[in-house]
Design a protein around this motif. Sequence first.
Motif, mmCIF file in Angstrom:
data_model
loop_
_atom_site.group_PDB
_atom_site.id
_atom_site.type_symbol
_atom_site.label_atom_id
_atom_site.label_comp_id
_atom_site.label_asym_id
_atom_site.label_seq_id
_atom_site.Cartn_x
_atom_site.Cartn_y
_atom_site.Cartn_z
ATOM 1 N N HIS A 184 0.832 -1.209 0.000
ATOM 2 C CA HIS A 184 0.000 0.000 0.000
ATOM 3 C C HIS A 184 0.868 1.261 0.000
ATOM 4 C CE1 HIS A 184 -3.840 -2.058 0.605
ATOM 5 N NE2 HIS A 184 -3.236 -2.837 1.485
ATOM 6 N N GLU B 185 -10.508 4.743 -0.889
ATOM 7 C CA GLU B 185 -10.903 5.016 0.491
ATOM 8 C C GLU B 185 -10.040 4.256 1.489
ATOM 9 O OE1 GLU B 185 -15.260 5.726 2.148
ATOM 10 O OE2 GLU B 185 -14.842 3.584 1.921
ATOM 11 N N GLN B 186 -9.809 2.961 1.228
ATOM 12 C CA GLN B 186 -9.057 2.153 2.184
ATOM 13 C C GLN B 186 -7.612 2.602 2.329
ATOM 14 O OE1 GLN B 186 -10.509 1.108 -0.615
ATOM 15 N NE2 GLN B 186 -9.466 -0.640 -1.571
ATOM 16 N N ALA C 150 -6.097 4.553 5.477
ATOM 17 C CA ALA C 150 -5.560 3.957 6.703
ATOM 18 C C ALA C 150 -4.070 4.240 6.838
ATOM 19 C CB ALA C 150 -5.799 2.447 6.700
ATOM 20 N N VAL D 66 -12.441 3.856 7.940
ATOM 21 C CA VAL D 66 -11.636 2.852 7.251
ATOM 22 C C VAL D 66 -11.153 1.779 8.228
ATOM 23 C CG1 VAL D 66 -9.407 2.495 6.113
ATOM 24 C CG2 VAL D 66 -10.932 4.300 5.330
ATOM 25 N N GLN D 67 -10.705 2.200 9.404
ATOM 26 C CA GLN D 67 -10.254 1.232 10.394
ATOM 27 C C GLN D 67 -11.391 0.313 10.829
ATOM 28 O OE1 GLN D 67 -7.276 0.505 11.428
ATOM 29 N NE2 GLN D 67 -6.181 2.161 10.426
ATOM 30 N N HIS E 179 -14.366 -0.256 9.026
ATOM 31 C CA HIS E 179 -15.035 -0.925 7.917
ATOM 32 C C HIS E 179 -14.132 -1.938 7.202
ATOM 33 C CE1 HIS E 179 -18.048 -1.383 4.778
ATOM 34 N NE2 HIS E 179 -17.110 -1.193 3.858
ATOM 35 N N TYR E 180 -12.874 -1.577 6.984
ATOM 36 C CA TYR E 180 -11.968 -2.433 6.221
ATOM 37 C C TYR E 180 -11.072 -3.311 7.095
ATOM 38 C CZ TYR E 180 -13.303 0.443 2.198
ATOM 39 O OH TYR E 180 -14.012 1.082 1.214
ATOM 40 N N TRP E 181 -10.714 -2.831 8.284
ATOM 41 C CA TRP E 181 -9.794 -3.569 9.149
ATOM 42 C C TRP E 181 -10.468 -4.125 10.401
ATOM 43 C CZ3 TRP E 181 -7.683 -0.663 5.404
ATOM 44 C CH2 TRP E 181 -6.495 -1.108 4.829
#
Length: 434
Positions: A75, A87-88, A91, A293-294, A296-298
């Motif tokens: 990333h 969006e992600q 993070a 993001v933290q 929703h994704y992580w």
Amino acid sequence: MKHTGGLVVPAVAASRFVVLAVAAVAVLVAPEYDSSTTVAALAPPQHAADAACDGAASRMAAALARPLVRWDAVHFVDIAAGGHHFEQQFAFFPGLPLLARALAAPAVAAGVLCRSAALPLAGIVVANASFVAAAVALHRLSLAVLQDRRAARAAAMLFCVNPAGIFMSSVYTESPFALLTFVGMLAMVRGNRLVAAMSWSLATAVRANGILAAGFFVWDAVHPFARQHRSMVSEQRPAMQAAAHCALDMLGAAATIAPFVGFQALGWHQFCGSAASPRPWCSRPLPSIYAFVQEHYWDNGFLRYFTPQQAPNFVLAAPIVAISVAGIAHFARQHPAAALTFGLGSPCSAAVLVRLPFVVLWAAMLVLCVTSMNVQVIIRFFTSVPAMFWFLGEAVAAHTRGRRLSVPVRAALLYFVLYPLAGAVLFSRFLPPA
């Protein structure tokens, strides 16, 4: 070498050589678990007809970088190449990608390396140079706080072999963040709030938890570090002087937090202010893209990691959690009044008041990591916690003076020596944990 504790710089260099050598051997003898994202990160853009990418230098750079472009490093390299588009990606803060891009620019402009080879190599250079400097900074900070040369040197040595070893040399934020954090802490202990604010502001631009350093300015407003550094705890300040001191502390705290706020504003503008279809988090009272993001994704959030499926990750985190609980409890037993009152309303020595905020930060980060984060990241999350290295460093120093090491401390030291080697093998093969 006098100011680096004699053996600190050779030790940190040796630790990097060993960790990177283990990773290199692992690359040669074992297949990658998943090479697709690494290939994508190191590949030149399809639309770019860049002759430098076919050159020997670029191919060599890509080969050298490959074992270290794993997990989050993918990333960071992608953001360095093209910015925050998804969006992600929010993070990951922009400090490291911007620095890697700036360092890679001359080689790319001269045609020595193509961009896809130069960016990861630049990130690796930043990480390793920062790691060496961070070890030196921690040693100097330890000398200032502990006033014990043996313990300070032992703490720096333990940092050199910390369990997050391979992450400190990859395109990760751990090393530059630790460097900026330690430099800011050293400046604060010496009473230089301007340098502290600058260092911690840059640290926050590298990683979100840099905002926690703002707490040192709050502490300084109550227990001025400059006064403690001169061992004049009982000194009284005129009201106007105290007010001015507090105002400057609040400015320092604001400067520390400012990069975080600015990054959230960038995300809001990109996905809310100018987007045709605003994202769900845009309508929240505090529209933080990072928090969303933290979550929703992580899957970060209070107790969200407390599931049977995550039990192996809690096992991975257990050694650092155990060391932290033992170290914080040890300090509390030695200084119960200070631990209970935070130095308010009870007499405390200057040495205790200087050290106490570091222990408070350690405890706060422990609670945050165990209850609200992917708990296994505590292995690298705590590389910027000086108090953990001081706790073990003082035990080692006491051993050099004739005191026997306890079994738990021996186990912790063995963990520090062995886990980085296992981590180097797993990381280079794109295997968890990350």
